[in-house]
Write a protein that holds these residues in place. Structure first.
Motif, PDB file in Angstrom:
ATOM      1  N   SER A   1       0.832  -1.195   0.000  1.00  0.00           N
ATOM      2  CA  SER A   1       0.000   0.000   0.000  1.00  0.00           C
ATOM      3  C   SER A   1       0.872   1.253   0.000  1.00  0.00           C
ATOM      4  O   SER A   1       1.918   1.301   0.638  1.00  0.00           O
ATOM      5  CB  SER A   1      -0.906   0.023   1.231  1.00  0.00           C
ATOM      6  OG  SER A   1      -1.792  -1.076   1.221  1.00  0.00           O
TER       7      SER A   1
ATOM      8  N   GLU B   1      -0.670   7.227   0.803  1.00  0.00           N
ATOM      9  CA  GLU B   1      -2.045   7.742   0.758  1.00  0.00           C
ATOM     10  C   GLU B   1      -3.069   6.627   0.975  1.00  0.00           C
ATOM     11  O   GLU B   1      -4.123   6.843   1.573  1.00  0.00           O
ATOM     12  CB  GLU B   1      -2.310   8.437  -0.585  1.00  0.00           C
ATOM     13  CG  GLU B   1      -1.586   9.767  -0.754  1.00  0.00           C
ATOM     14  CD  GLU B   1      -2.087  10.827   0.214  1.00  0.00           C
ATOM     15  OE1 GLU B   1      -3.247  10.708   0.678  1.00  0.00           O
ATOM     16  OE2 GLU B   1      -1.336  11.764   0.502  1.00  0.00           O
ATOM     17  N   MET B   2      -2.757   5.433   0.514  1.00  0.00           N
ATOM     18  CA  MET B   2      -3.655   4.300   0.772  1.00  0.00           C
ATOM     19  C   MET B   2      -3.683   3.973   2.259  1.00  0.00           C
ATOM     20  O   MET B   2      -4.756   3.657   2.806  1.00  0.00           O
ATOM     21  CB  MET B   2      -3.201   3.083  -0.034  1.00  0.00           C
ATOM     22  CG  MET B   2      -3.427   3.206  -1.533  1.00  0.00           C
ATOM     23  SD  MET B   2      -2.725   1.813  -2.453  1.00  0.00           S
ATOM     24  CE  MET B   2      -3.709   0.449  -1.804  1.00  0.00           C
TER      25      MET B   2
ATOM     26  N   LYS C   1      -3.340   6.013   4.712  1.00  0.00           N
ATOM     27  CA  LYS C   1      -4.151   7.017   5.394  1.00  0.00           C
ATOM     28  C   LYS C   1      -5.639   6.666   5.320  1.00  0.00           C
ATOM     29  O   LYS C   1      -6.407   6.973   6.237  1.00  0.00           O
ATOM     30  CB  LYS C   1      -3.929   8.389   4.759  1.00  0.00           C
ATOM     31  CG  LYS C   1      -2.541   8.974   4.991  1.00  0.00           C
ATOM     32  CD  LYS C   1      -2.419  10.326   4.293  1.00  0.00           C
ATOM     33  CE  LYS C   1      -1.029  10.911   4.448  1.00  0.00           C
ATOM     34  NZ  LYS C   1      -0.895  12.208   3.719  1.00  0.00           N
ATOM     35  N   ARG C   2      -6.026   6.023   4.243  1.00  0.00           N
ATOM     36  CA  ARG C   2      -7.437   5.695   4.013  1.00  0.00           C
ATOM     37  C   ARG C   2      -7.762   4.242   4.307  1.00  0.00           C
ATOM     38  O   ARG C   2      -8.834   3.762   3.988  1.00  0.00           O
ATOM     39  CB  ARG C   2      -7.804   6.042   2.564  1.00  0.00           C
ATOM     40  CG  ARG C   2      -7.751   7.524   2.280  1.00  0.00           C
ATOM     41  CD  ARG C   2      -7.631   7.839   0.796  1.00  0.00           C
ATOM     42  NE  ARG C   2      -7.639   9.283   0.566  1.00  0.00           N
ATOM     43  CZ  ARG C   2      -6.587  10.061   0.753  1.00  0.00           C
ATOM     44  NH1 ARG C   2      -5.435   9.550   1.162  1.00  0.00           N
ATOM     45  NH2 ARG C   2      -6.672  11.370   0.535  1.00  0.00           N
ATOM     46  N   ASN C   3      -6.800   3.533   4.880  1.00  0.00           N
ATOM     47  CA  ASN C   3      -7.000   2.133   5.281  1.00  0.00           C
ATOM     48  C   ASN C   3      -7.348   1.261   4.077  1.00  0.00           C
ATOM     49  O   ASN C   3      -8.215   0.387   4.164  1.00  0.00           O
ATOM     50  CB  ASN C   3      -8.094   2.034   6.337  1.00  0.00           C
ATOM     51  CG  ASN C   3      -7.863   0.884   7.292  1.00  0.00           C
ATOM     52  OD1 ASN C   3      -6.738   0.394   7.428  1.00  0.00           O
ATOM     53  ND2 ASN C   3      -8.912   0.429   7.946  1.00  0.00           N
ATOM     54  N   LEU C   4      -6.656   1.473   2.947  1.00  0.00           N
ATOM     55  CA  LEU C   4      -6.908   0.733   1.718  1.00  0.00           C
ATOM     56  C   LEU C   4      -5.788  -0.261   1.439  1.00  0.00           C
ATOM     57  O   LEU C   4      -4.631  -0.033   1.784  1.00  0.00           O
ATOM     58  CB  LEU C   4      -7.046   1.691   0.524  1.00  0.00           C
ATOM     59  CG  LEU C   4      -8.190   2.700   0.578  1.00  0.00           C
ATOM     60  CD1 LEU C   4      -8.128   3.635  -0.621  1.00  0.00           C
ATOM     61  CD2 LEU C   4      -9.541   1.999   0.655  1.00  0.00           C
TER      62      LEU C   4
ATOM     63  N   THR D   1      -8.624  -1.230  -5.303  1.00  0.00           N
ATOM     64  CA  THR D   1      -8.413  -1.022  -3.871  1.00  0.00           C
ATOM     65  C   THR D   1      -9.618  -1.529  -3.080  1.00  0.00           C
ATOM     66  O   THR D   1     -10.759  -1.498  -3.561  1.00  0.00           O
ATOM     67  CB  THR D   1      -8.184   0.468  -3.553  1.00  0.00           C
ATOM     68  OG1 THR D   1      -9.280   1.230  -4.062  1.00  0.00           O
ATOM     69  CG2 THR D   1      -6.887   0.953  -4.175  1.00  0.00           C
TER      70      THR D   1
ATOM     71  N   ASN E   1     -11.233  -1.573   1.114  1.00  0.00           N
ATOM     72  CA  ASN E   1     -11.128  -1.085   2.482  1.00  0.00           C
ATOM     73  C   ASN E   1     -10.769  -2.243   3.403  1.00  0.00           C
ATOM     74  O   ASN E   1     -11.442  -3.284   3.401  1.00  0.00           O
ATOM     75  CB  ASN E   1     -12.445  -0.435   2.920  1.00  0.00           C
ATOM     76  CG  ASN E   1     -12.326   0.237   4.274  1.00  0.00           C
ATOM     77  OD1 ASN E   1     -12.277  -0.423   5.313  1.00  0.00           O
ATOM     78  ND2 ASN E   1     -12.290   1.564   4.265  1.00  0.00           N
TER      79      ASN E   1
ATOM     80  N   SER F   1     -13.256  -0.191  -3.167  1.00  0.00           N
ATOM     81  CA  SER F   1     -13.293   1.264  -3.076  1.00  0.00           C
ATOM     82  C   SER F   1     -12.840   1.878  -4.401  1.00  0.00           C
ATOM     83  O   SER F   1     -12.048   1.279  -5.143  1.00  0.00           O
ATOM     84  CB  SER F   1     -12.372   1.741  -1.944  1.00  0.00           C
ATOM     85  OG  SER F   1     -12.194   3.137  -1.984  1.00  0.00           O
TER      86      SER F   1
ATOM     87  N   PRO G   1      -8.750   6.582  -5.017  1.00  0.00           N
ATOM     88  CA  PRO G   1      -8.715   8.008  -4.652  1.00  0.00           C
ATOM     89  C   PRO G   1      -7.780   8.794  -5.582  1.00  0.00           C
ATOM     90  O   PRO G   1      -6.777   8.278  -6.073  1.00  0.00           O
ATOM     91  CB  PRO G   1      -8.183   7.997  -3.216  1.00  0.00           C
ATOM     92  CG  PRO G   1      -8.479   6.622  -2.703  1.00  0.00           C
ATOM     93  CD  PRO G   1      -8.335   5.716  -3.886  1.00  0.00           C
TER      94      PRO G   1
ATOM     95  N   GLU H   1      -5.803  11.065  -4.763  1.00  0.00           N
ATOM     96  CA  GLU H   1      -4.480  11.209  -4.139  1.00  0.00           C
ATOM     97  C   GLU H   1      -3.591  10.001  -4.431  1.00  0.00           C
ATOM     98  O   GLU H   1      -2.384  10.139  -4.624  1.00  0.00           O
ATOM     99  CB  GLU H   1      -4.629  11.388  -2.629  1.00  0.00           C
ATOM    100  CG  GLU H   1      -5.284  12.694  -2.198  1.00  0.00           C
ATOM    101  CD  GLU H   1      -6.815  12.624  -2.275  1.00  0.00           C
ATOM    102  OE1 GLU H   1      -7.456  13.629  -1.930  1.00  0.00           O
ATOM    103  OE2 GLU H   1      -7.348  11.559  -2.673  1.00  0.00           O
TER     104      GLU H   1
END
Length: 401
Positions: free
Chosen positions: A181, A184-185, A187-190, A249, A251, A258, A261, A263
């Motif tokens: 990951s 940025e992933m 940060k988003r729990n991806l 991606t 979650n 998901s 994103p 980002e």
């Protein structure tokens, strides 16, 4: 679905050391010096009936006024007289010889190979090539990676795919806390999950072969990222294997897919390569397999703890081993896997129980041994009927490696 994460050498010139005496190498050519005694005011050479001291078989000059491991004796210098001025020509010859030897030694120590990669370690963690767009890493095929045919298994090849993908992200500074990951992933729990994988194997590496793997990433639609690989023989440049895959991606908490994103896309966009797939996409629809039309069924497959990756689900490489559980043994003995297309539908967890189903689309009159190419359809499903993965494999008669 199952996760498939995408994530220089010191040359020591071998210089044979000379014998070091008082900081000078004894390889200096002192044999041409006349054997006569030279009496110096500063340096007094003692010539007597005693044998000349040697160090490792090399004659050395014993000088008064210095001490070196009790070989050189110390005594106060005698008074100087004009008539005892040393032979300057002889001293000049000694100094010149020492200087030339030192220069020669320096030339050897400063030697560098003409090619920068001559001493490069081919088994390192890889490097970026092609203007920073392609990651390259080499692998040496180990004895524990080969099977009964003396070649690597397809699972080993897929493990190298995964390793180079993650190392690529690590090398460019995009590896976050997760397994492949990006920051940025995280940060988003991806996390990444693979949705499709295609592999074409031209030749299987054998024990001791060094394989060069090139990999790159590209955009694929709005929410997918594509990764491609090309395996080559490090010595000859022969293409061994090509592979392409698609990722989305998911979650990590909700286990739901998901959107990619913006980002994350911005993080990866700098490294996107606008190039065709390494493998032409197989767009044929995979048919539905059931108990009624499957020729081979292997029920009751269960994952073990070692089959899970850091995202707490079964690693996608394990699925390949499971679909081969139901492949006909006759095909396994007489043929080798040439290509496969895998579509991952649902993730598999530790407590799941699966069935593996296989259907053979071609068979010779007297069995598979007389066939040319054999094509099979595969399905992994849960006990409740949910599909985990669909697949198609193509087999060719075994070659002599």
């Amino acid at each position: 679905m199952a996760l498939f994460s995408i994530s220089p050498v010191s040359d020591a010139s071998s210089v044979k050391p000379g014998v070091n005496v008082g900081g000078l190498y004894a390889s200096a050519n002192t044999r041409r010096i006349s054997q006569r005694s030279v009496t110096l005011k500063i340096l007094q050479v003692r010539a007597s009936a005693q044998s000349v001291p040697k160090l490792n078989g090399t004659r050395i000059v014993v000088m008064d006024g210095l001490k070196c491991d009790d070989i050189i004796s110390c005594s106060p210098p005698p008074r100087a007289f004009i008539k005892e001025i040393p032979d300057w020509n002889m001293l000049l010859a000694v100094i010149t010889s020492i200087f030339l030897t030192a220069e020669k030694q320096k030339t050897v120590l400063d030697w560098k190979p003409k090619r920068l990669d001559m001493l490069g370690d081919p088994f390192g963690l890889g490097r970026i090539v092609n203007d920073g767009l392609i990651f390259r890493q080499n692998f040496s095929i180990r004895s524990y990676e080969i099977g009964a045919d003396m070649t690597v298994s397809v699972e080993t090849l897929m493990n190298h795919l995964q390793e180079t993908g993650i190392n690529h992200l690590k090398h460019v500074g995009l590896l976050g806390d997760g397994f492949g990951s990006t920051p940025e992933m995280c940060k988003r729990n991806l996390i990444w999950v693979v949705t499709k994988m295609q592999i074409v194997i031209n030749r299987y590496p054998t024990w001791g072969d060094v394989v060069q793997v090139d990999t790159w990433i590209a955009a694929s639609g709005k929410n997918c990222v594509r990764r491609d690989w090309v395996f080559k023989d490090y010595g000859t440049g022969e293409i061994l294997t090509k592979a392409s895959s698609c990722y989305v991606t998911m979650n990590k908490q909700t286990r739901k897919l998901s959107k990619l994103p913006d980002e994350v896309r911005a993080e990866l966009g700098t490294y996107f390569v606008d190039a065709p797939h390494a493998v032409d996409e197989d767009t044929r629809k995979l048919p539905k397999l059931t108990d009624s039309n499957a020729a081979y069924i292997q029920p009751g497959l269960t994952p073990s703890w070692s089959d899970l990756d850091v995202n707490q689900h079964v690693n996608n490489v394990k699925y390949v081993g499971w679909i081969l559980q139901s492949a006909p043994q006759q095909v396994m003995k007489s043929h080798e896997l040439e290509s496969m297309t895998l579509e991952y539908k649902k993730e598999c967890k530790w407590d799941n129980v699966l069935d593996s189903l296989t259907s053979v689309l071609q068979e010779g009159m007297d069995g598979f041994a007389s066939c040319g190419e054999v094509e099979c359809q595969h399905l992994l499903r849960l006990k409740d009927g949910a599909d985990i993965m669909k697949g198609r494999t193509k087999w060719r008669p075994k070659r002599a490696y």
